[in-house]
Motif scaffolding. Structure first.
Motif, PDB file in Angstrom:
ATOM      1  N   PRO A 167       0.625  -1.273  -0.060  1.00  0.00           N
ATOM      2  CA  PRO A 167       0.092   0.001  -0.004  1.00  0.00           C
ATOM      3  C   PRO A 167       0.826   1.342   0.057  1.00  0.00           C
ATOM      4  N   VAL A 168       0.312   2.181  -0.606  1.00  0.00           N
ATOM      5  CA  VAL A 168       0.946   3.756  -0.659  1.00  0.00           C
ATOM      6  C   VAL A 168      -0.032   4.553  -0.100  1.00  0.00           C
ATOM      7  N   ARG A 169       0.423   5.232   1.274  1.00  0.00           N
ATOM      8  CA  ARG A 169      -0.437   5.842   2.115  1.00  0.00           C
ATOM      9  C   ARG A 169      -0.502   7.428   2.036  1.00  0.00           C
ATOM     10  N   ASN A 170      -0.016   7.766   0.823  1.00  0.00           N
ATOM     11  CA  ASN A 170       0.142   9.229   0.654  1.00  0.00           C
ATOM     12  C   ASN A 170      -0.823   9.722  -0.522  1.00  0.00           C
ATOM     13  N   PHE A 171      -1.972   9.079  -0.675  1.00  0.00           N
ATOM     14  CA  PHE A 171      -2.959   9.419  -1.943  1.00  0.00           C
ATOM     15  C   PHE A 171      -4.401   9.452  -1.363  1.00  0.00           C
ATOM     16  N   ILE A 172      -5.230  10.366  -1.872  1.00  0.00           N
ATOM     17  CA  ILE A 172      -6.584  10.278  -1.447  1.00  0.00           C
ATOM     18  C   ILE A 172      -7.418  10.456  -2.683  1.00  0.00           C
ATOM     19  N   ARG A 173      -8.646  10.072  -2.623  1.00  0.00           N
ATOM     20  CA  ARG A 173      -9.423   9.912  -3.786  1.00  0.00           C
ATOM     21  C   ARG A 173     -10.588  10.785  -3.804  1.00  0.00           C
ATOM     22  N   PHE A 174     -10.533  11.515  -4.986  1.00  0.00           N
ATOM     23  CA  PHE A 174     -11.810  12.778  -4.690  1.00  0.00           C
ATOM     24  C   PHE A 174     -12.722  12.196  -5.857  1.00  0.00           C
ATOM     25  N   CYS A 175     -14.265  12.018  -5.695  1.00  0.00           N
ATOM     26  CA  CYS A 175     -15.013  11.748  -6.753  1.00  0.00           C
ATOM     27  C   CYS A 175     -15.634  13.263  -7.499  1.00  0.00           C
ATOM     28  N   PHE A 176     -15.593  13.371  -8.599  1.00  0.00           N
ATOM     29  CA  PHE A 176     -15.933  14.550  -9.251  1.00  0.00           C
ATOM     30  C   PHE A 176     -17.376  14.704  -9.686  1.00  0.00           C
ATOM     31  N   CYS A 177     -18.125  13.639  -9.922  1.00  0.00           N
ATOM     32  CA  CYS A 177     -19.220  13.579 -10.836  1.00  0.00           C
ATOM     33  C   CYS A 177     -20.283  14.092 -10.076  1.00  0.00           C
ATOM     34  N   LYS A 178     -20.254  15.307  -9.749  1.00  0.00           N
ATOM     35  CA  LYS A 178     -21.286  16.240  -8.819  1.00  0.00           C
ATOM     36  C   LYS A 178     -21.783  17.394  -9.489  1.00  0.00           C
ATOM     37  N   GLN A 179     -22.760  17.922  -9.053  1.00  0.00           N
ATOM     38  CA  GLN A 179     -23.137  19.379  -9.468  1.00  0.00           C
ATOM     39  C   GLN A 179     -21.853  20.381  -9.416  1.00  0.00           C
ATOM     40  N   ASP A 180     -21.789  21.352 -10.260  1.00  0.00           N
ATOM     41  CA  ASP A 180     -20.680  22.276  -9.997  1.00  0.00           C
ATOM     42  C   ASP A 180     -20.695  23.096  -8.805  1.00  0.00           C
ATOM     43  N   SER A 181     -21.816  23.384  -8.468  1.00  0.00           N
ATOM     44  CA  SER A 181     -21.965  24.102  -7.290  1.00  0.00           C
ATOM     45  C   SER A 181     -21.457  23.123  -5.818  1.00  0.00           C
ATOM     46  N   LEU A 182     -21.646  21.886  -5.948  1.00  0.00           N
ATOM     47  CA  LEU A 182     -21.238  21.070  -4.917  1.00  0.00           C
ATOM     48  C   LEU A 182     -19.798  21.085  -4.762  1.00  0.00           C
ATOM     49  N   LEU A 183     -19.382  20.909  -5.958  1.00  0.00           N
ATOM     50  CA  LEU A 183     -17.784  20.916  -6.033  1.00  0.00           C
ATOM     51  C   LEU A 183     -17.176  22.080  -5.497  1.00  0.00           C
ATOM     52  N   ASP A 184     -17.594  23.329  -5.980  1.00  0.00           N
ATOM     53  CA  ASP A 184     -17.120  24.717  -5.676  1.00  0.00           C
ATOM     54  C   ASP A 184     -17.395  24.831  -4.202  1.00  0.00           C
ATOM     55  N   ALA A 185     -18.560  24.619  -3.558  1.00  0.00           N
ATOM     56  CA  ALA A 185     -18.496  24.466  -1.998  1.00  0.00           C
ATOM     57  C   ALA A 185     -17.524  23.477  -1.328  1.00  0.00           C
ATOM     58  N   ALA A 186     -17.218  22.388  -2.025  1.00  0.00           N
ATOM     59  CA  ALA A 186     -16.241  21.529  -1.318  1.00  0.00           C
ATOM     60  C   ALA A 186     -14.923  22.356  -1.539  1.00  0.00           C
ATOM     61  N   VAL A 187     -14.741  22.862  -2.431  1.00  0.00           N
ATOM     62  CA  VAL A 187     -13.128  23.516  -2.769  1.00  0.00           C
ATOM     63  C   VAL A 187     -13.313  24.731  -1.691  1.00  0.00           C
ATOM     64  N   ASP A 188     -14.333  25.528  -1.616  1.00  0.00           N
ATOM     65  CA  ASP A 188     -14.466  26.577  -0.564  1.00  0.00           C
ATOM     66  C   ASP A 188     -14.121  25.989   0.687  1.00  0.00           C
ATOM     67  N   ARG A 189     -14.652  24.940   1.180  1.00  0.00           N
ATOM     68  CA  ARG A 189     -14.196  24.414   2.574  1.00  0.00           C
ATOM     69  C   ARG A 189     -12.830  24.135   2.693  1.00  0.00           C
ATOM     70  N   LEU A 190     -12.208  23.575   1.617  1.00  0.00           N
ATOM     71  CA  LEU A 190     -11.073  22.931   1.670  1.00  0.00           C
ATOM     72  C   LEU A 190      -9.803  24.022   1.703  1.00  0.00           C
ATOM     73  N   LYS A 191     -10.233  25.049   0.924  1.00  0.00           N
ATOM     74  CA  LYS A 191      -9.573  26.303   0.929  1.00  0.00           C
ATOM     75  C   LYS A 191      -9.412  26.784   2.456  1.00  0.00           C
ATOM     76  N   THR A 192     -10.546  26.870   3.093  1.00  0.00           N
ATOM     77  CA  THR A 192     -10.631  27.421   4.393  1.00  0.00           C
ATOM     78  C   THR A 192      -9.792  26.579   5.259  1.00  0.00           C
ATOM     79  N   TRP A 193      -9.798  25.339   5.119  1.00  0.00           N
ATOM     80  CA  TRP A 193      -9.269  24.601   6.089  1.00  0.00           C
ATOM     81  C   TRP A 193      -7.928  24.432   5.797  1.00  0.00           C
TER      82      TRP A 193
END
Ligand code: PMP
Ligand code: GLN
Length: 390
Positions: free
Chosen positions: A359-385
């Protein structure tokens, strides 16, 4: 107290990561970019076709092979997209999702002691079913960042005891699309060792940047050696329907159909009618599906990069990978994903769960098949974090 216990193979295995992370996401009211499912309703006309069949059609057991209408549509699909001649009556089997298709293929083909070649990272259902069937896994670890393998890797795992190879192309979780040279190398080994391939191609219509999807079964010499698995869940963005299908030569399909007859026997006829209708949609539907998901991939990749993640290229599937090595987090990918759900309110999937040996332990998987608004909201949260913590 019961003295006898369940099969340790299943009893001692953890609950699938998709369920674990989706439940955790719910608990923390996070945005779920973990489990791979679109958040729209799927094509209206396909759902109407299924609804009409439910209300006005036949609702008793269809043939265990699938309705003739859907099997004919699948043969038409093979001809239209891959120039492949398929006899709908003897070379197509409809299953209850690709998960069941995989189970039926592995249980129907593997005898105890047979060696089975797999590539890791791999979808989480493969290994338990290979083991249940008594297969002996022989694993090739694909090397990041391009998830490559070499002739030496195949030389190490193939032997006269190799019964079959399982390949997932495009590859969940990393978005790799195997190219013709790689497929030809695998084909050479399949032929040399007289082995079959179970080809999980559920993301066949989710290949990006103008690249073609090359079904393994279309390679020279492989028509009789491959079982090709597809899923209406992915092709029509209706993951809850669980309609899958297998295409391949009668000699290979026959034992698989026997396994299927005692797994589920058959699949809801109205959903089969919806899928048969959907497979007849014009080319614009299929190219539009790939184009819209490609735009979502780009949107999320851009946002994640701006937030401070190092994003790896993805050429297909619903997924892209971020490398968390340089982010200063103490802990592995699983701890990172738990923490991200709780602290940032965004859920991803740790990639180490898709490995059995290295196993490699430095990768995480994001799913992108979502409404653009949800992707944007996720990115905003990640930027803040990220701004707070990294
Ligand atoms: N194989 C792969 C690679 C997958 O990602 C999935 C999940 N969708 C499946 C098989 C199972 O597909 P289905 O939902 O049709 O059972
Ligand atoms: N294929 C989906 C994924 O990789 C999950 C399917 C499931 O939850 N069984 O996210």
């Amino acid at each position: 107290m019961l003295a006898k216990v369940g099969n340790p193979l299943f009893r001692d295995m953890p609950t699938t990561i998709f369920e674990v992370m989706s439940q955790l996401s719910l608990k923390h009211q996070a945005i779920n970019l973990g489990q791979g499912f679109p958040d729209d309703r799927g094509p209206d006309d396909v759902r109407h076709a299924a609804a009409d069949a439910l209300l006005n059609g036949y609702n008793q057991y269809p043939s265990m092979l699938g309705t003739p209408e859907l099997r004919q549509a699948l043969a038409g699909h093979a001809r239209r997209f891959y120039d492949l001649d398929v006899d709908w009556a003897s070379e197509v089997l409809v299953t209850s999702g690709a998960t069941e298709a995989l189970g039926a293929c592995l249980l129907g083909l593997i005898e105890p002691g047979d060696e089975v070649v797999l590539f890791e990272p791999m979808y989480d259902s493969y290994l338990p079913i290979v083991r249940l069937a008594g297969g002996v896994p022989k694993i090739v670890t694909l090397k990041a960042p391009d998830w490559s393998f070499t002739r030496d890797d195949l030389e190490r795992v193939f032997s006269p005891r190799t019964k079959l190879l399982v390949i997932n192309n495009p590859l969940n979780p990393v978005g790799k699309v195997f190219d013709r040279t790689e497929l030809a190398l695998i084909a050479e080994y399949l032929q040399r060792f007289d082995a079959y391939a179970v080809c999980d191609e559920v993301y066949e219509h989710l290949v990006f940047d103008g690249r073609p999807h090359i079904p393994m079964i279309t390679l020279p010499g492989l028509r009789e050696r491959c079982l090709k698995i597809g899923s209406a869940g992915k092709t029509f963005s209706l993951t809850g329907w669980k309609v899958g299908y297998i295409t391949g030569a009668p000699a290979l399909l026959q034992p698989v159909a026997k396994a299927h007859q005692f797994l589920t026997f058959t699949t809801a006829p109205n959903l089969q009618a919806g899928v048969a209708y959907g497979l007849g949609k014009d080319n614009d539907y299929f190219t539009g599906l790939a184009a819209s998901q490609q735009a979502k991939r780009d949107r999320l990749a851009r946002g994640l990069t701006e937030a401070g993640f190092k994003v790896l290229p993805s050429s297909g599937t619903y997924f892209l990978i971020a490398d968390i090595a340089g982010m200063g987090f103490e802990g592995d990918d699983a701890a990172f994903c738990m923490h991200l759900t709780e602290a940032a309110g965004v859920t991803a999937i740790p990639v180490s769960v898709f490995f059995a040996e290295n196993p490699v332990r430095n990768f995480i998987r994001f799913c992108f098949c979502k409404q653009d608004s949800l992707l944007d909201a996720a990115v905003d949260r990640l930027k803040t974090w990220c701004a707070r913590s990294v």
